[in-house]
Design an enzyme around this catalytic site. Structure first.
Site, short mmCIF file in Angstrom:
data_model
loop_
_atom_site.label_atom_id
_atom_site.label_comp_id
_atom_site.label_asym_id
_atom_site.label_seq_id
_atom_site.Cartn_x
_atom_site.Cartn_y
_atom_site.Cartn_z
N LYS A 42 168.88 71.64 -103.38
CA LYS A 42 167.50 72.13 -103.46
C LYS A 42 167.46 73.46 -104.22
CE LYS A 42 168.21 74.16 -98.86
NZ LYS A 42 167.87 74.05 -97.43
N TYR A 241 162.93 105.14 -112.58
CA TYR A 241 161.68 105.41 -111.85
C TYR A 241 161.91 106.25 -110.60
CZ TYR A 241 159.30 101.73 -114.54
OH TYR A 241 158.75 100.97 -115.51
C1 LIG Z 1 169.16 73.85 -96.80
C2 LIG Z 1 169.46 72.86 -95.76
C3 LIG Z 1 170.79 72.48 -95.49
C4 LIG Z 1 171.99 73.13 -96.15
O1 LIG Z 1 172.35 74.31 -95.47
P1 LIG Z 1 173.62 75.19 -95.95
O2 LIG Z 1 173.69 76.27 -94.95
O3 LIG Z 1 173.28 75.69 -97.32
O4 LIG Z 1 174.79 74.29 -95.96
C5 LIG Z 1 170.99 71.46 -94.57
N1 LIG Z 1 169.95 70.88 -93.93
C6 LIG Z 1 168.67 71.25 -94.15
C7 LIG Z 1 167.58 70.58 -93.39
C8 LIG Z 1 168.38 72.26 -95.05
O5 LIG Z 1 167.12 72.63 -95.25
#
Ligand SMILES: *Cc1c(COP(=O)(O)O)cnc(C)c1O
Length: 345
Positions: A42, A241
């Protein structure tokens, strides 16, 4: 101006090492002792580039890909015609999902969509998405899942969630059960079940916000730039800044053409980068397009600067910024208008 000769456009370069991704996938498969590895790609593969990472993970033995939106899934489908792709967050884009042969997750009560493979998500303690109870699964349900709130921080609570999941799913041994994320895959054997959804560890970033090499994970991303300007700041003069860094003595300053729009966050002020291989502090306020680094001597414009990589961990920046490696990685902007992305196979 060597900088101009070597890189007329790009201000920094992001390198993704797919060999590291394959190593991490194999490392996870080893830890999973027979459970399947599902690669979570993702958010553009946590900033690493979803398609390349997905392909490398599949090459190394991952048997499905997980994303959050149908749009993310459709993009992957174009490049990976055979892969199982699971959309983890609720969606009403059913026609698009069927067309792209995706699998959906039902995690809020309501109807279970027909004519598409579905995973039912049970809330066992995350308190976010998830059904309060599992309904009797219709024939198109292929998986049962849950998500752990504390696999990285509180194994005792994670075990309670795992037990709730085990009890609730016991009547359905023919369905694929999955609850583990990276942290659980690496350190909670009870969480393995039939498959684990692993993201962060695949990228070689620690789910525990510690050194990833403790779990034999290899960072896949490096991020490099160069000194674009070098000057001597006289005592009493400042850089950036808000005048938050004022020189106490004559101080060599290097300007790196990377700022918070590129993912070098304002709260990373004070972190170290490697200038010609040596650790140097980022000083003053990080601006949108540049950050100042305190040097110990005059260095030529074009001197290499490593922001992540060459042994410098993304986790170090996360510690300074008070966050986790996940957030730093997702925030790195590899849009071609800002940076060059190089994929090493
Ligand atoms: C993002 C996500 C994962 C992966 O988690 P990691 O800690 O990056 O391994 C697994 N399950 C769900 C539902 C997620 O949203």
């Amino acid at each position: 101006m060597r900088w101009r000769e070597t890189s007329p456009v790009h201000r920094s370069e992001i390198t993704i090492d797919l060999g590291a991704v394959r190593h991490n996938a194999r490392r996870l498969l080893e830890a999973l002792e027979g459970a399947e590895l599902w690669a979570v790609v993702k958010a553009n593969g946590y900033g690493h580039g979803a398609t390349n990472v997905a392909r490398a993970a599949v090459d190394a033995g991952a048997s499905a890909l997980c994303v959050v939106t149908v749009a993310e899934a459709v993009e992957l489908r174009r490049e990976l015609p055979e892969a199982r792709i699971i959309v983890m967050c609720p969606t009403d884009e059913l026609a698009e999902a069927r067309e792209a042969r995706l699998e959906l997750v039902v995690s809020v009560s309501g109807e279970i969509p027909e004519g598409i493979p579905v995973h039912l998500k049970l809330d066992t303690g995350m308190g976010r998405w998830g059904l309060a109870e599992l309904p009797p699964p219709p024939a198109n349900v292929v998986g049962l899942m849950s998500h752990l709130a504390t696999a990285d921080t509180d194994p005792a609570f994670a075990r309670q969630q795992i037990e709730r999941f085990r009890e609730a799913t016991e009547p359905y041994p023919h369905l694929t059960r999955h609850i583990a994320n990276s942290a659980a895959a690496l350190q909670l054997p009870d969480a393995r079940f039939d498959a684990a959804r692993c993201g962060i560890a695949l990228y070689g970033i620690s789910p525990f916000n510690t050194d990833p090499t403790e779990h034999d994970l290899r960072p896949a991303l490096s991020w490099r730039s160069r000194l674009a300007r070098v000057f001597l700041l006289p005592p009493g003069e400042s850089t950036g800044y808000g005048r938050r860094f004022v020189a106490e003595r004559p101080t060599w300053i290097g300007i790196v053409p990377v700022g918070y729009a590129d993912g070098f966050r304002r709260d990373m002020s004070g972190t170290q980068v490697l200038v010609a291989g040596e650790p140097r502090g980022a000083v003053g306020t990080v601006s949108m397009d540049a950050v100042a680094v305190e040097l110990d001597r005059e260095l030529p414009v074009g001197t290499p600067v490593t922001i992540v990589g060459d042994g410098l961990l993304i986790e170090r920046h996360a510690w300074v910024a008070g966050t986790i490696g996940y957030e730093i990685a997702c925030g790195i902007n590899s849009h071609p208008a800002r940076a060059r992305r190089v994929v090493v196979d």
